[in-house]
Design an enzyme around this catalytic site. Structure first.
Site, PDB file in Angstrom:
ATOM      1  CB  CYS A   1      -0.943   0.005   1.184  1.00 40.59           C
ATOM      2  SG  CYS A   1      -1.882  -1.516   1.303  1.00 40.59           S
TER       3      CYS A   1
ATOM      4  CG  ASN B   1      -6.450  -1.478   1.352  1.00 41.01           C
ATOM      5  OD1 ASN B   1      -5.769  -1.072   0.421  1.00 41.01           O
ATOM      6  ND2 ASN B   1      -5.937  -1.862   2.505  1.00 41.01           N
TER       7      ASN B   1
ATOM      8  CG  HIS C   1      -3.303   3.085   2.274  1.00 39.18           C
ATOM      9  ND1 HIS C   1      -3.811   2.716   1.048  1.00 39.18           N
ATOM     10  CD2 HIS C   1      -3.332   1.965   3.044  1.00 39.18           C
ATOM     11  CE1 HIS C   1      -4.121   1.431   1.071  1.00 39.18           C
ATOM     12  NE2 HIS C   1      -3.837   0.955   2.280  1.00 39.18           N
TER      13      HIS C   1
HETATM   14  N1  COA Z   1     -18.005  -9.847   9.113  1.00 39.28           N
HETATM   15  C1  COA Z   1     -18.419 -10.135  10.345  1.00 39.28           C
HETATM   16  N2  COA Z   1     -17.573 -10.426  11.358  1.00 39.28           N
HETATM   17  C2  COA Z   1     -16.261 -10.417  11.078  1.00 39.28           C
HETATM   18  C3  COA Z   1     -15.765 -10.119   9.811  1.00 39.28           C
HETATM   19  C4  COA Z   1     -16.697  -9.839   8.797  1.00 39.28           C
HETATM   20  N3  COA Z   1     -16.314  -9.521   7.553  1.00 39.28           N
HETATM   21  N4  COA Z   1     -14.420 -10.169   9.848  1.00 39.28           N
HETATM   22  C5  COA Z   1     -14.064 -10.494  11.103  1.00 39.28           C
HETATM   23  N5  COA Z   1     -15.191 -10.657  11.852  1.00 39.28           N
HETATM   24  C6  COA Z   1     -15.297 -11.003  13.271  1.00 39.28           C
HETATM   25  C7  COA Z   1     -14.107 -11.748  13.789  1.00 39.28           C
HETATM   26  O1  COA Z   1     -14.201 -13.120  13.513  1.00 39.28           O
HETATM   27  C8  COA Z   1     -14.181 -11.442  15.265  1.00 39.28           C
HETATM   28  O2  COA Z   1     -15.132 -12.304  15.837  1.00 39.28           O
HETATM   29  P1  COA Z   1     -14.904 -12.886  17.319  1.00 39.28           P
HETATM   30  O3  COA Z   1     -14.854 -11.686  18.227  1.00 39.28           O
HETATM   31  O4  COA Z   1     -16.115 -13.747  17.518  1.00 39.28           O
HETATM   32  O5  COA Z   1     -13.622 -13.627  17.270  1.00 39.28           O
HETATM   33  C9  COA Z   1     -14.747 -10.033  15.326  1.00 39.28           C
HETATM   34  O6  COA Z   1     -15.355  -9.804  14.033  1.00 39.28           O
HETATM   35  C10 COA Z   1     -13.701  -8.962  15.567  1.00 39.28           C
HETATM   36  O7  COA Z   1     -12.584  -9.204  14.729  1.00 39.28           O
HETATM   37  P2  COA Z   1     -11.363  -8.234  14.671  1.00 39.28           P
HETATM   38  O8  COA Z   1     -10.366  -8.761  13.692  1.00 39.28           O
HETATM   39  O9  COA Z   1     -10.898  -7.929  16.068  1.00 39.28           O
HETATM   40  O10 COA Z   1     -12.091  -6.928  14.075  1.00 39.28           O
HETATM   41  P3  COA Z   1     -11.513  -5.478  13.875  1.00 39.28           P
HETATM   42  O11 COA Z   1     -12.354  -4.517  14.568  1.00 39.28           O
HETATM   43  O12 COA Z   1     -10.031  -5.437  14.105  1.00 39.28           O
HETATM   44  O13 COA Z   1     -11.762  -5.267  12.335  1.00 39.28           O
HETATM   45  C11 COA Z   1     -10.498  -5.260  10.308  1.00 39.28           C
HETATM   46  C12 COA Z   1     -11.131  -6.118  11.374  1.00 39.28           C
HETATM   47  C13 COA Z   1      -9.792  -6.184   9.337  1.00 39.28           C
HETATM   48  C14 COA Z   1     -11.602  -4.510   9.590  1.00 39.28           C
HETATM   49  C15 COA Z   1      -9.516  -4.258  10.954  1.00 39.28           C
HETATM   50  O14 COA Z   1      -8.692  -4.915  11.865  1.00 39.28           O
HETATM   51  C16 COA Z   1      -8.654  -3.557   9.949  1.00 39.28           C
HETATM   52  O15 COA Z   1      -9.128  -2.844   9.081  1.00 39.28           O
HETATM   53  N6  COA Z   1      -7.338  -3.715  10.085  1.00 39.28           N
HETATM   54  C17 COA Z   1      -6.390  -3.114   9.170  1.00 39.28           C
HETATM   55  C18 COA Z   1      -6.375  -3.909   7.917  1.00 39.28           C
HETATM   56  C19 COA Z   1      -5.610  -3.242   6.861  1.00 39.28           C
HETATM   57  O16 COA Z   1      -5.572  -2.053   6.771  1.00 39.28           O
HETATM   58  N7  COA Z   1      -4.980  -4.064   6.028  1.00 39.28           N
HETATM   59  C20 COA Z   1      -4.249  -3.618   4.930  1.00 39.28           C
HETATM   60  C21 COA Z   1      -2.975  -3.004   5.326  1.00 39.28           C
HETATM   61  S1  COA Z   1      -2.865  -1.493   4.555  1.00 39.28           S
END
Ligand code: COA
Length: 328
Positions: free
Chosen positions: A115, A285, A255
């Site tokens: 990214c 993204n 980003h």
């Molecule tokens: N729909 C519903 N539930 C989902 C899900 C989806 N698409 N994806 C994950 N979950 C669930 C998980 O299984 C977890 O369930 P649990 O509590 O029963 O275990 C819960 O939601 C929370 O998961 P978590 O990973 O802690 O959520 P989060 O608030 O961190 O959000 C992202 C997840 C991926 C959206 C977030 O972490 C993020 O955007 N991170 C940065 C990613 C990024 O930028 N990547 C590219 C690098 S530039």
């Protein structure tokens, strides 16, 4: 000799016609529009069709920028294509784009900085233009990420989209253009976002493909924290390098990874929402394409005026991060 910077002379962008909405994803995995919107800010993303590939969008974005810069492709002497989803392993997507454009006088190559790729490209173009080693640079960020997304993995498949953005850069006087740039990485966090298969370590065998090892794996939660910290720190660094403060920034283009990441960084920098550009709801993204698509959308919408101070900050797999401050 008068001080010279690289200035962004024109921009362009392109993306597939295909749209994947949150409602579509609800039918594919256990998720909901409510979850995706509240956790990421994403409502839809663009998705390439089976016959569409990265250089196709890179070329379209580049042609738009070339046309707007009123240059001939033969004038380009540096062509940098930032991508982690190249058309093929050899040659570089940059060389494929070069041939398609007829940019026959350019040195063309790819940068794999995820990214942060576009800001890595701007930094390199700035260095080569400032030292007189290039006069006309084309920097592209282009990705077809959806071909590396596992549509049974709800933690990644809701995030990524496809597209490309491009910029033409050339020398401008030292008061304008790229005032400061900084790029960094930390390979100790490599497994926060990676695709284990498809390379020389595991290869692309029937077994690795059956195990889905060519797909992106992501530790979203871990990335989130590193992203906020790195993008905030690097923004402060480039502002300090140029002797500017966050108050003076007219437009902040981060980003587009997650609306909550953007909000957290802007909050730490004390940049109010009227000065932040966000298109994550429409594109998701798009990795290296996210900043140049956003920048071109701002240009097209008249949100960028001559003399504006524009701060761009990125974070991505590697992990990599970067900051670029531009006087338009
Ligand atoms: N729909 C519903 N539930 C989902 C899900 C989806 N698409 N994806 C994950 N979950 C669930 C998980 O299984 C977890 O369930 P649990 O509590 O029963 O275990 C819960 O939601 C929370 O998961 P978590 O990973 O802690 O959520 P989060 O608030 O961190 O959000 C992202 C997840 C991926 C959206 C977030 O972490 C993020 O955007 N991170 C940065 C990613 C990024 O930028 N990547 C590219 C690098 S530039």
């Amino acid at each position: 000799m008068a001080k010279v910077n690289a200035g962004i002379l024109a921009t362009g962008h392109s993306y597939p016609k295909g749209i994947l909405t949150n409602a579509d994803l609800e039918k594919m995995v256990e998720t909901s529009d409510e979850w995706i919107t509240s956790r990421t800010g994403i409502k839809q993303r663009r998705k390439a069709a089976p016959g569409e590939y990265t250089s196709l969008f890179a070329v379209q974005a580049a042609r738009e920028a070339i046309e707007r810069a009123r240059i001939d492709p033969s004038e380009i002497d540096l062509l940098i294509c930032a991508t982690v989803t190249p058309d093929q392993i050899l040659p570089s997507t940059g060389c494929l784009v070069q041939a398609e454009l007829g940019a026959n006088n350019a040195a063309a190559f790819d940068i794999a900085a995820a990214c942060s790729g576009f800001l890595y490209g701007l930094s390199m173009a700035n260095g080569l233009i400032r030292t007189g080693q290039a006069r006309c640079a084309l920097v592209i960020g282009a990705e077809v990420l959806t071909k590396y997304v596992d549509y049974t993995d709800r933690s990644t498949c809701v995030i990524f989209g496809d597209g490309a953005g491009a910029a033409i850069l050339g020398p401008v006087d030292g008061e304008r253009g790229i005032l400061a740039s900084r790029i960094k990485s930390d390979g100790r966090f490599a497994e926060h976002l990676y695709a284990p298969g498809g390379g020389t370590r595991l290869g692309s065998t029937a077994e690795t493909i059956a195990r889905g090892e060519h797909y992106f794996k992501m530790k979203g939660n871990e990335l989130f924290k590193v992203a906020v910290r790195s993008m905030t720190d690097i923004s402060r660094e480039v502002l300090e390098q140029a002797g500017k403060s966050a108050d003076e920034v007219d437009l902040f283009i981060p980003h587009q990874a997650n609306q909550r990441i953007t909000d957290a960084v802007a909050n730490k920098l004390e940049v109010d929402s009227s000065r932040i550009y966000s298109n994550i709801s429409m594109h998701g993204n798009t990795s290296s394409a996210s900043i140049p698509i956003a920048l071109d959308e701002c240009v097209e919408a008249g949100r960028v005026k001559e003399g504006d101070l524009i701060l761009m900050a990125s974070f991505g797999g590697g992990v990599t991060w970067g900051g670029v401050l531009v006087r338009w």
